[in-house]
Design an enzyme around this catalytic site. Sequence first.
Site, short mmCIF file in Angstrom:
data_model
loop_
_atom_site.label_atom_id
_atom_site.label_comp_id
_atom_site.label_asym_id
_atom_site.label_seq_id
_atom_site.Cartn_x
_atom_site.Cartn_y
_atom_site.Cartn_z
NE ARG A 288 67.08 9.59 -29.07
CZ ARG A 288 66.25 9.94 -28.52
NH1 ARG A 288 64.97 10.13 -29.11
NH2 ARG A 288 66.40 10.45 -27.23
CD GLU B 205 66.70 14.50 -33.92
OE1 GLU B 205 66.51 15.09 -32.95
OE2 GLU B 205 66.07 13.40 -34.33
CG HIS C 245 63.23 14.92 -31.34
ND1 HIS C 245 64.49 14.30 -31.18
CD2 HIS C 245 62.46 14.50 -30.25
CE1 HIS C 245 64.64 13.44 -30.33
NE2 HIS C 245 63.38 13.66 -29.67
C1 8YV Z 1 63.25 14.84 -26.24
C2 8YV Z 1 63.12 12.37 -26.38
O1 8YV Z 1 64.11 15.05 -27.30
O2 8YV Z 1 63.05 11.94 -24.05
C3 8YV Z 1 63.45 11.77 -25.08
O3 8YV Z 1 64.63 10.78 -25.27
O4 8YV Z 1 63.65 11.78 -27.42
C4 8YV Z 1 62.38 13.60 -26.33
O5 8YV Z 1 61.73 13.79 -25.40
C5 8YV Z 1 64.15 15.04 -25.03
O6 8YV Z 1 63.63 14.62 -24.16
C6 8YV Z 1 64.71 16.58 -25.01
O7 8YV Z 1 64.38 17.33 -24.00
#
Ligand code: 8YV
Length: 324
Positions: free
Chosen positions: A237, A266, A285
């Site tokens: 993160r 973001e 991301h």
């Molecule tokens: C995606 C993520 O941002 O699963 C998570 O925690 O950071 C990523 O896989 C998220 O799943 C948005 O669909």
Amino acid sequence: MKPAVLLYKKIPAEQHERLLQHFRVYTADGLDAASLSNLDEILPVLDGIIGAGGKIDREFLQQTPKLRAFSSISVGYDNFDVTALNERRIALMHTPSVLTETVADNIMGLVIASARRFVELADGVKAGEWQASVGPAWFGVDVHHKTIGILGMGRVGMALAQRAHHGFGMSVLYTGRSPKPEADHRFNAQHCELETLLTESDFVCITLPLSPETYHLIGAAQLVKMKKTAVLVNGGRGDVIDEEALISALETRTIFAAGLDVFSKEPLPVSSKLLALPNVIALPHIGSATQETRNNMATCAVDNLIAALSGNIEENCVNSRDLK
Ligand code: 8YV
């Protein structure tokens, strides 16, 4: 009458169909203020919600008095106030496991791309700057047989260590509350203090979730401990790193480069200083963003919602212990 659920992210038609078989399904495009203003009459009747992103806090939950389960199409849940969910006895479901290998691929990709300067040099080729055999100005640093330091030896950390150790012959260091015998055994990995990891690693890779303990874990004081030739990769993160401190460290070449998939804000604003730095690779991301994995995440999240709304929170429930 079937339970009422809100779906606020597009999912594959097959999974949408499964929701329709079990629930009365309302849809929205996200949970931002504009989408929420159209949901005034829907929120109070909802038994469940499924989607990804948005800020789920006490204020939001006040609008959903009947809510019993929230199924997030993600593994991370830093956007939720879990204490507030517990008080209301709302199950929080998530999708660990299905994205592990894909996220680890992405982090390993950032390791290689940053070390070998893929983006910067490919841009140079496109700009017609490749005029002669490449010399020191375009040299990168080796990846194989170097030392990778992994912050967070969870599922993704383990999958990354597998790639690094068995694929690239790398030595593995990791931090965490306690040693993980499986990592030591499979990857000859060494558990150590953060300071040791920072000073000895050639690649420092973050796979940590965001929590009060991990917020700005990597700031100016930590960056200065890293090798000048080291690469910092973040696939966890954004706020685990103090972004301003990282910008300074990259500008002054305190470290060699950074490969970033996640950011403090973001989408990353185009005005971000990170984007002006040649030694930064910034991805939007995409850790889990492959067709197969996003499909599997949607399937898992639908399974989770069906299970939770029928009282089964054995698997993939973040707060099952608090609800017992
Ligand atoms: C995606 C993520 O941002 O699963 C998570 O925690 O950071 C990523 O896989 C998220 O799943 C948005 O669909």
